[in-house]
Design a protein around this motif. Structure first.
Motif, PDB file in Angstrom:
ATOM      1  N   MET A 128      -2.852 -16.565  39.363  1.00 62.58           N
ATOM      2  CA  MET A 128      -2.528 -17.484  38.276  1.00 62.58           C
ATOM      3  C   MET A 128      -1.412 -16.949  37.385  1.00 62.58           C
ATOM      4  SD  MET A 128      -4.084 -20.262  38.772  1.00 62.58           S
ATOM      5  CE  MET A 128      -3.945 -21.133  37.211  1.00 62.58           C
ATOM      6  N   VAL A 131       1.523 -18.282  39.135  1.00 59.64           N
ATOM      7  CA  VAL A 131       1.672 -19.685  38.739  1.00 59.64           C
ATOM      8  C   VAL A 131       2.315 -19.787  37.363  1.00 59.64           C
ATOM      9  CG1 VAL A 131       0.392 -21.798  38.152  1.00 59.64           C
ATOM     10  CG2 VAL A 131      -0.259 -20.456  40.173  1.00 59.64           C
ATOM     11  N   GLU A 180       2.548 -24.963  41.305  1.00 63.08           N
ATOM     12  CA  GLU A 180       2.426 -23.798  42.180  1.00 63.08           C
ATOM     13  C   GLU A 180       0.977 -23.515  42.588  1.00 63.08           C
ATOM     14  OE1 GLU A 180       6.317 -23.373  40.124  1.00 63.08           O
ATOM     15  OE2 GLU A 180       4.291 -23.887  39.485  1.00 63.08           O
ATOM     16  N   HIS A 181       0.022 -23.880  41.742  1.00 63.69           N
ATOM     17  CA  HIS A 181      -1.370 -23.552  42.040  1.00 63.69           C
ATOM     18  C   HIS A 181      -1.899 -24.288  43.263  1.00 63.69           C
ATOM     19  CE1 HIS A 181      -1.699 -27.252  39.774  1.00 63.69           C
ATOM     20  NE2 HIS A 181      -2.991 -27.355  40.063  1.00 63.69           N
ATOM     21  N   THR A 182      -1.211 -25.349  43.667  1.00 63.02           N
ATOM     22  CA  THR A 182      -1.566 -26.023  44.920  1.00 63.02           C
ATOM     23  C   THR A 182      -0.517 -25.764  45.993  1.00 63.02           C
ATOM     24  OG1 THR A 182      -0.519 -28.066  44.125  1.00 63.02           O
ATOM     25  CG2 THR A 182      -2.902 -27.824  43.789  1.00 63.02           C
ATOM     26  N   GLN A 201     -11.313 -22.281  43.506  1.00 61.01           N
ATOM     27  CA  GLN A 201     -11.051 -22.903  42.213  1.00 61.01           C
ATOM     28  C   GLN A 201     -11.712 -22.111  41.092  1.00 61.01           C
ATOM     29  OE1 GLN A 201      -9.150 -25.619  41.371  1.00 61.01           O
ATOM     30  NE2 GLN A 201      -8.426 -25.706  43.488  1.00 61.01           N
ATOM     31  N   MET A 204      -9.530 -19.147  40.297  1.00 61.84           N
ATOM     32  CA  MET A 204      -8.344 -19.556  39.545  1.00 61.84           C
ATOM     33  C   MET A 204      -8.701 -19.850  38.088  1.00 61.84           C
ATOM     34  SD  MET A 204      -5.935 -21.807  42.113  1.00 61.84           S
ATOM     35  CE  MET A 204      -7.164 -22.689  43.058  1.00 61.84           C
ATOM     36  N   ALA A 208      -7.203 -17.939  34.833  1.00 62.35           N
ATOM     37  CA  ALA A 208      -6.555 -18.677  33.746  1.00 62.35           C
ATOM     38  C   ALA A 208      -7.204 -18.337  32.405  1.00 62.35           C
ATOM     39  CB  ALA A 208      -6.641 -20.179  34.012  1.00 62.35           C
TER      40      ALA A 208
END
Length: 222
Positions: A128, A131, A180-182, A201, A204, A208
């Motif tokens: 992350m 990201v 970017e996270h996907t 998830q 992530m 975060a």
């Protein structure tokens, strides 16, 4: 002292969290400040951006990049300081004056490259942050942007494709809702998808939260 580009960059951010991140990191000082006057040129360092190997008087080797766009030089430095602030292993970096211009210098990380990375736990732990800085090329097309350090840490060693720059130097959109996270887990870069395989998830979300907890208002004001 803030690089002029970093000052401008802070003013251009679209959200408070982004501005706070930039502000916190722009105040960080390079962990090493070598005197470039004693550097000895060793030769090309490979890659697509004309990086060169130099050796300092202490015998340490540095990868030096001299971009035609000084904003990109500052951007790569800034990305490295974001990683450092958030506890993700990167090389020691510095902005140096060489040949009448500002260059980006990264101290050599002792370790090894590998030909394949699949679901590495240490790499996934910093996803992350990738990201956050928009570092789509963090792994490299041939896994060559990652070094497994002799100290047991996994280092991101080439972060020049962050924020508003692509790996080859072209501009990209940065700010607003990240993709970017996907994308990094699917279509943009097969090596990244392999390196981060299995990232959930929940992981992530936890990362975060770590970013939010670390870059508090108090931290930003320090």
């Amino acid at each position: 002292k803030k690089h002029p580009f970093i000052q401008d960059y802070l003013k251009d951010q679209t959200g408070k969290a982004e501005a706070n991140t930039m502000d916190a990191v722009s105040e960080a000082v390079a962990s090493v400040t070598p005197d470039p006057s004693g550097f000895k040129h060793l030769g090309p360092a490979g890659g697509t951006q004309g990086a060169q190997w130099y050796e300092d008087p202490s015998g340490h080797r540095w990868v030096v990049k001299s971009y035609s766009d000084s904003n990109r030089t500052a951007t790569e430095f800034l990305a490295n300081k974001v990683y450092e602030t958030l506890g993700v292993p990167v090389a020691d970096v510095a902005l140096l004056e060489m040949g009448g211009k500002t260059v980006h210098a990264s101290k050599e990380v002792k370790g090894k490259l590998v030909s394949k990375i699949s679901g590495d736990a240490q790499l996934k732990a910093g996803f992350m942050v990738d990201v956050l800085v928009g570092n789509r090329d963090v792994i490299g097309m041939g896994y060559d942007n990652i070094i497994y350090g002799d100290d047991g840490k996994v280092y991101r060693i080439d972060n020049g494709g962050s924020f508003r720059y692509r790996a080859q130097g072209q501009a990209k959109i940065y700010g607003g809702t990240p993709t970017e996270h996907t994308g990094m887990l699917d279509v943009w870069n097969p090596t990244a998808a392999s390196a981060f395989a299995g990232l959930t998830q929940a992981e992530m979300a936890q990362q975060a939260q770590h970013i939010a907890d670390t870059l508090t208002d108090e931290k930003v004001s320090q």
